[in-house]
Design an enzyme around this catalytic site. Structure first.
Site, mmCIF file in Angstrom:
data_model
loop_
_atom_site.group_PDB
_atom_site.id
_atom_site.type_symbol
_atom_site.label_atom_id
_atom_site.label_comp_id
_atom_site.label_asym_id
_atom_site.label_seq_id
_atom_site.Cartn_x
_atom_site.Cartn_y
_atom_site.Cartn_z
ATOM 1 N N ASP A 170 0.863 -1.180 0.000
ATOM 2 C CA ASP A 170 0.000 0.000 0.000
ATOM 3 C C ASP A 170 0.900 1.230 0.000
ATOM 4 O O ASP A 170 1.756 1.372 0.880
ATOM 5 C CB ASP A 170 -0.883 0.025 1.249
ATOM 6 N N ASP A 206 -13.921 -6.677 -4.955
ATOM 7 C CA ASP A 206 -14.016 -6.836 -3.503
ATOM 8 C C ASP A 206 -15.345 -7.506 -3.215
ATOM 9 O O ASP A 206 -16.408 -6.913 -3.452
ATOM 10 C CB ASP A 206 -13.960 -5.471 -2.814
#
Lengths: 257, 215
Positions: A12, A131
């Site tokens: 990230d 997702d």
């Protein structure tokens, strides 16, 4: 002799720095994504994924430079995701040296964007990130729904049908994150991974929930994933990439050593 | 100083291959170019390519790259084709309903199929994406320092079958055996991406930069 299952560490990145930090025992600045990527490359990672969580425009410019620096030092495939909304965003990342881009919410708001992107740049560089969260109750047939905004916003879209649609539109690969599992360390949601892998012909990357090496094995054997993505188990030295590969190989999985 | 022309005909990102060449031989002059003069004057020529073959061939003809390629190959200068730049050297591809290619190598480019399976009947995903083992067919200067069976990174849905078996420099298996490297005189062409294939891939690029074009 066969195609190896891939192990993909995911970073990230915010404003050009790795978020939450990555701890290697012998590396001084673990906040630089390029340094971290180089380390994973040396360890034998099969690909690297950068997930840009920067909110600002200036931060995104930084990401382009980060990708450029990485591409001149690391010679394995690089996928960049997060905030990819237009063909210009894709072109900027590919020109900087990314090999694939991962499209997430923009695919939900405008599915035709996936088709445009695949036509213009080729399916081989278009990853659609999904997702999914389980919405069926105990005892009901399994059902998973697509969520956006970090799992907060339901869309009413069936995850398996959605994956098929994305592949029909030109997605070359699916990055599947199970939201129930993400960060929980109980392993991937094998049900949805298997259901989507069986439903589409393109490779599936399993993501979300890895806490140990057995989870990686489960993702491949039970979930039928073609690649396994993990973040924290690698970042904090719980396991190294060579350990993960040795373990998978012991369990009969073809890996690149 | 040695120069290498990476032919830019608008298909795909050439940054990675240019960076990889600069990395393996600092000081080498890498020209990412569509200028026929630069291609004609370079010491070595590289033909890359990603995406659909129909679009690639259309751009190759539109920009006169077919002539640049033919001239480079006839000149005896070391020539490397990568991925679709490899497939473009074949006679034809069955992609996009059938496309005529440059015909530098005899043979065809075929689809793995929508219901592709391995010998045990396990389903194989298409595209063939990831690291697979490359079995060298014999000695060649471009294999120098690369262990036979090394894994290289692939992304493709169509595979090459060469008609002249003596030109095959390496094979791979993904449900079928297919040809992933061809060699003839000063031409070497590969299906995989050396620029993304870590140590083995970089070694191959280094070998190409040191190659005199003789088999």
């Amino acid at each position: 002799m066969a195609l190896a299952k891939r192990i993909i560490p995911c970073l990230d990145v915010e404003n050009g720095r790795v978020v939450k930090g990555v701890q290697f025992l012998d590396i001084r600045d673990a906040g630089d994504p390029v340094e971290v990527a180089k380390r994973y490359d040396e360890q034998g990672a099969d690909e690297i994924t950068f997930l840009d969580i920067t909110a600002t425009h200036e931060g995104r410019e930084t990401m382009v430079h980060t990708v450029e620096r990485m591409a001149s030092q690391v010679f394995i495939p690089l996928t960049v995701g997060g905030g990819i909304r237009t063909c210009d965003d894709i072109r900027a990342m590919l020109n900087a040296g990314a090999d694939k881009v991962s499209i997430n919410s923009a695919a939900v708001t405008n599915p035709d964007f996936v088709r445009q992107a695949a036509e213009r740049f080729g399916s081989q560089c278009i990853v659609v990130a999904i997702d999914a969260k389980k919405v069926s109750a105990e005892g009901e047939p399994d059902k998973w729904e697509i969520f956006t905004h970090g799992g907060r916003k339901p869309t009413g879209l069936d995850a398996v049908e959605w994956a098929k649609k994305m592949v029909d539109l030109g997605a070359g690969e699916i990055l599947l994150t199970s939201m129930d599992q993400d960060g929980v360390k109980n392993g991937y949601d094998l049900g949805v991974t298997r259901a989507i892998s069986d439903a589409v012909n393109v490779p599936i990357i399993a993501s979300g929930g890895v806490g140990n090496l057995e989870h990686l094995v489960d993702g491949v054997i039970q979930g039928k994933a073609d690649a396994v993505l993990a973040a924290s188990i690698f970042h904090f030295n719980e396991y190294s990439i060579p350990e993960a590969k040795a373990y998978m190989r012991e369990r009969g999985i073809e890996v690149r050593l | 100083m040695s120069t290498i022309a990476v032919i830019d005909y608008g298909m795909g990102n050439l940054h990675s291959v240019a960076k990889a060449l600069e990395h393996v031989q600092p000081g080498v002059e890498v020209l990412v170019t569509s200028d026929p003069k630069q291609v004609a004057n370079a010491d070595r020529v590289l033909l890359p390519g990603v995406g659909a073959i129909r679009d690639c061939m259309a751009e190759i003809y539109k920009q006169g790259v077919d002539k640049e390629v033919a001239e480079a190959i006839r000149s005896g200068r070391p020539f490397l084709g990568i991925c679709v730049g490899y497939q473009a050297l074949m006679q034809s591809s069955e992609e996009n309903g059938g496309v005529d290619c440059l015909g530098e190598f005899e043979g065809s480019v075929n689809y793995f199929g929508d219901h592709h399976k391995d010998e045990q009947g396990e389903r194989l995903k298409v595209p063939h994406m990831g690291w697979n083992e490359v079995m060298q067919s014999g000695e060649h200067p471009l294999w120098q320092g690369i262990e036979n069976g090394s894994r290289f990174y692939f992304v493709h849905s169509y595979y090459v079958k060469a008609a002249q078996r003596q030109q095959v420099a390496a094979t791979c298996n993904y449900g079928v055996d297919f040809d992933v490297a061809l060699a003839h005189d000063n031409v070497f062409a590969v299906q995989f991406h050396p620029e993304k294939s870590h140590t083995a891939g970089l070694q191959l690029l280094k070998n190409f930069l040191n190659w005199n074009g003789k088999p």
